[in-house]
Design a protein around this motif. Structure first.
Motif, PDB file in Angstrom:
ATOM      1  N   UNK A 167      19.386  -2.437  -7.943  1.00  0.00           N
ATOM      2  CA  UNK A 167      18.591  -1.393  -8.042  1.00  0.00           C
ATOM      3  C   UNK A 167      19.299   0.133  -8.164  1.00  0.00           C
ATOM      4  N   UNK A 168      18.610   0.779  -9.039  1.00  0.00           N
ATOM      5  CA  UNK A 168      19.332   2.050  -9.328  1.00  0.00           C
ATOM      6  C   UNK A 168      18.467   3.064  -8.517  1.00  0.00           C
ATOM      7  N   UNK A 169      19.099   3.791  -7.947  1.00  0.00           N
ATOM      8  CA  UNK A 169      18.461   4.994  -7.003  1.00  0.00           C
ATOM      9  C   UNK A 169      19.076   6.199  -7.297  1.00  0.00           C
ATOM     10  N   UNK A 170      18.515   7.327  -7.739  1.00  0.00           N
ATOM     11  CA  UNK A 170      18.915   8.306  -8.025  1.00  0.00           C
ATOM     12  C   UNK A 170      19.758   9.088  -6.825  1.00  0.00           C
ATOM     13  N   UNK A 171      20.952   9.601  -6.852  1.00  0.00           N
ATOM     14  CA  UNK A 171      21.674  10.294  -5.786  1.00  0.00           C
ATOM     15  C   UNK A 171      20.874  11.193  -5.201  1.00  0.00           C
ATOM     16  N   UNK A 172      20.013  12.098  -5.735  1.00  0.00           N
ATOM     17  CA  UNK A 172      19.266  12.912  -5.104  1.00  0.00           C
ATOM     18  C   UNK A 172      17.980  12.332  -4.346  1.00  0.00           C
ATOM     19  N   UNK A 173      17.837  10.952  -4.317  1.00  0.00           N
ATOM     20  CA  UNK A 173      17.031  10.381  -3.296  1.00  0.00           C
ATOM     21  C   UNK A 173      17.561  10.099  -2.031  1.00  0.00           C
ATOM     22  N   UNK A 174      18.903  10.345  -1.847  1.00  0.00           N
ATOM     23  CA  UNK A 174      19.459  10.292  -0.552  1.00  0.00           C
ATOM     24  C   UNK A 174      18.910  11.107   0.431  1.00  0.00           C
ATOM     25  N   UNK A 226       0.998  -1.327   0.072  1.00  0.00           N
ATOM     26  CA  UNK A 226      -0.137  -0.087  -0.048  1.00  0.00           C
ATOM     27  C   UNK A 226       0.957   1.491  -0.121  1.00  0.00           C
ATOM     28  N   UNK A 227       2.031   1.003  -0.320  1.00  0.00           N
ATOM     29  CA  UNK A 227       3.099   2.242  -0.608  1.00  0.00           C
ATOM     30  C   UNK A 227       3.673   2.561  -1.806  1.00  0.00           C
ATOM     31  N   UNK A 228       3.466   3.870  -2.192  1.00  0.00           N
ATOM     32  CA  UNK A 228       4.343   4.220  -3.252  1.00  0.00           C
ATOM     33  C   UNK A 228       6.041   4.282  -3.132  1.00  0.00           C
ATOM     34  N   UNK A 229       6.363   4.610  -1.871  1.00  0.00           N
ATOM     35  CA  UNK A 229       7.612   4.908  -1.620  1.00  0.00           C
ATOM     36  C   UNK A 229       8.072   3.595  -0.501  1.00  0.00           C
ATOM     37  N   UNK A 230       9.350   3.354  -0.437  1.00  0.00           N
ATOM     38  CA  UNK A 230       9.961   2.884   0.791  1.00  0.00           C
ATOM     39  C   UNK A 230      11.153   3.626   1.372  1.00  0.00           C
ATOM     40  N   UNK A 231      11.422   3.999   2.588  1.00  0.00           N
ATOM     41  CA  UNK A 231      12.458   4.708   3.019  1.00  0.00           C
ATOM     42  C   UNK A 231      13.305   3.542   3.330  1.00  0.00           C
ATOM     43  N   UNK A 232      14.613   3.294   2.567  1.00  0.00           N
ATOM     44  CA  UNK A 232      15.358   2.172   2.651  1.00  0.00           C
ATOM     45  C   UNK A 232      16.536   2.790   3.489  1.00  0.00           C
ATOM     46  N   UNK A 241      20.182   6.667   4.237  1.00  0.00           N
ATOM     47  CA  UNK A 241      18.824   6.423   4.001  1.00  0.00           C
ATOM     48  C   UNK A 241      18.348   6.696   2.616  1.00  0.00           C
ATOM     49  N   UNK A 242      17.474   6.262   2.236  1.00  0.00           N
ATOM     50  CA  UNK A 242      17.071   6.824   0.684  1.00  0.00           C
ATOM     51  C   UNK A 242      15.664   6.450   0.377  1.00  0.00           C
ATOM     52  N   UNK A 243      15.030   7.229  -0.275  1.00  0.00           N
ATOM     53  CA  UNK A 243      13.716   7.422  -0.744  1.00  0.00           C
ATOM     54  C   UNK A 243      13.815   6.480  -2.146  1.00  0.00           C
ATOM     55  N   UNK A 244      12.878   5.201  -1.784  1.00  0.00           N
ATOM     56  CA  UNK A 244      12.907   4.398  -3.182  1.00  0.00           C
ATOM     57  C   UNK A 244      11.362   4.527  -3.759  1.00  0.00           C
ATOM     58  N   UNK A 245      11.292   4.843  -4.823  1.00  0.00           N
ATOM     59  CA  UNK A 245      10.218   4.491  -5.657  1.00  0.00           C
ATOM     60  C   UNK A 245       9.719   3.132  -6.195  1.00  0.00           C
ATOM     61  N   UNK A 246       8.789   2.569  -5.205  1.00  0.00           N
ATOM     62  CA  UNK A 246       8.687   1.113  -5.429  1.00  0.00           C
ATOM     63  C   UNK A 246       8.084   0.699  -6.964  1.00  0.00           C
ATOM     64  N   UNK A 247       7.246   1.469  -7.621  1.00  0.00           N
ATOM     65  CA  UNK A 247       7.152   1.162  -8.895  1.00  0.00           C
ATOM     66  C   UNK A 247       8.295   1.085  -9.952  1.00  0.00           C
ATOM     67  N   UNK A 248       9.273   1.973  -9.631  1.00  0.00           N
ATOM     68  CA  UNK A 248      10.267   2.109 -10.369  1.00  0.00           C
ATOM     69  C   UNK A 248      11.310   1.047 -10.333  1.00  0.00           C
ATOM     70  N   UNK A 249      11.374   0.633  -9.039  1.00  0.00           N
ATOM     71  CA  UNK A 249      12.094  -0.640  -8.607  1.00  0.00           C
ATOM     72  C   UNK A 249      11.629  -1.686  -9.312  1.00  0.00           C
TER      73      UNK A 249
END
Length: 401
Positions: free
Chosen positions: A232-239, A170-176, A195-203
């Motif tokens: 999994x590739x996470x944009x650096x700005x999602x730090x 039920x999440x759009x994002x996960x704090x990883x 800590x990172x913000x990860x877009x679950x749909x993108x993952x």
């Protein structure tokens, strides 16, 4: 019974406002609703949507981003009333992540991330319900995590595994949370974590995330998952915040959240006790209500006393957290969680015993309350870890682990 328990503490105007509003919302979701959700292992979408429509998922989001801008004092009321309103600990946990996962964004994220995310969280258009910390080989020893996030140009590449991660569905994002510096390359084991913000749909679209549901016998409304990340590739700005200081960012605000967990336990205990008292007054054996027997009365009265004590400590600590008073909030938060979880379990156990054979019948709900109450003694920390803190940090005893 609920009125008597409410007299344990005096509430501010803002707390009274929260209490009235949450009680009004909960009154529209009866025992049958929660029983059906538990039976079907189904997330309570209708209930959460209603809370969202009334703005309560943004209770901790600052006003400048469209939230209510409230704090711990109001949140303990909100979550206690949700648990006491019929859904128990599961109902509170169904929204707990959505409420608290906005806090690291508020405290540490860039202004761009705050502007992009927080208004959506406040409006209920964006869900950050999942928090990715626990791992199979680390458990409560979070610095031993093995999930890695390695910098590659303008991205981080994440590989690893997480377990017992709730509300991913039920999440759009996960704090990883992941290691950005190997453990053997940092001076302290608590450093080198980010800590990172990860877009679950993108993952999922990257093909970099695999997940599997963990079947469980308590808290069925809230689904938990095991997650595997493969390049999994996470944009650096999602730090979120500073690289390498993520563990300390996780700890910041942990005591306030622990007080909210204690409040959820108290709400569950209230709910179980109310059901037990109602049944003890209605059920007659040998021509008298069973509540007239001391063997029924005393366990319920003791459960009431313990819930009152836990509530006093929890609300007092929440008041102190919001003030300038010097206080060891860690001591109060751990003591409150320990006492509230035990009080909830005692109340639920007494409720089952009061119902006799019907105590294990699902139609009376108390067997679910007992399973949930047992769960509160394990999450988010075990009772033993709470005692470790009190023994070492408060009593000055040697470190035990």
């Amino acid at each position: 019974m609920a009125r008597i328990l409410d007299e344990a503490v005096s509430l501010s105007d803002s707390q009274q406002l929260v209490k009235r509003n949450i009680q009004d919302i909960c009154s529209n979701f009866d025992a049958e609703y929660w029983r059906e959700k538990a039976t079907e292992d189904e997330y309570p979408h209708e209930f959460v949507d209603t809370l969202t429509e009334h703005g309560w998922m943004g209770i901790l989001v600052p006003e400048e981003y469209g939230g209510a801008g409230m704090g711990t004092r109001e949140t303990v009321v909100m979550m206690e009333e949700i648990a006491a309103g019929g859904g128990g600990f599961s109902a509170a946990q169904a929204v707990h992540g959505g409420v608290y996962n906005s806090v690291p964004i508020t405290e540490y994220a860039s202004e761009e991330m705050k502007d992009d995310l927080l208004p959506g969280v406040a409006e209920g258009k964006t869900s950050i319900q999942a928090f990715g910390l626990t791992e199979p080989n680390a458990g409560s020893n979070s610095p031993a995590m093995e999930t890695r996030a390695e910098r590659d140009g303008d991205e981080y590449v994440v590989n690893g595994q997480k377990i017992w991660i709730s509300r991913v569905d039920v999440s759009d994002y996960i704090v990883l949370v992941a290691r950005t510096t190997p453990r053997d390359e940092v001076e302290k084991r608590t450093k080198g974590i980010s800590m990172f913000l990860v877009d679950l749909d993108d993952a999922v679209q990257q093909g970099a995330l695999e997940m599997e549901t963990i079947p469980k016998s308590a808290g069925e409304l809230v689904h938990s998952y095991e997650l595997w990340f493969d390049d999994l590739r996470v944009p650096a700005e999602n730090l979120i915040g500073e690289e390498g200081n993520g563990f300390y960012q996780v700890l910041d605000g942990l005591n306030e959240e622990r007080l909210v967990i204690a409040a959820e336990c108290i709400g569950l205990g209230r709910l179980a006790l109310e059901r037990a008292v109602d049944y003890a007054n209605e059920r007659e054996v040998f021509g008298n209500p069973i509540g007239s027997n001391q063997a029924i009365q005393h366990p319920l009265a003791e459960a009431y006393a313990r819930l009152q004590a836990a509530k006093q400590l929890t609300y007092n600590a929440a008041d102190r957290a919001a003030s300038d008073d010097a206080v060891d909030l860690g001591a109060q938060a751990n003591a409150a969680k320990f006492l509230a979880a035990d009080a909830a379990f005692q109340a639920a156990d007494a409720a089952v015993q009061t119902h006799g054979g019907f105590g294990i019948a699902k139609e009376y709900d108390v067997e679910r309350y007992l399973r949930e109450a047992r769960l509160t003694r394990l999450v988010p920390i075990t009772q033993q870890l709470a005692l470790n803190y009190l023994g070492e940090q408060v009593l000055g005893l040697p470190r035990s682990y």
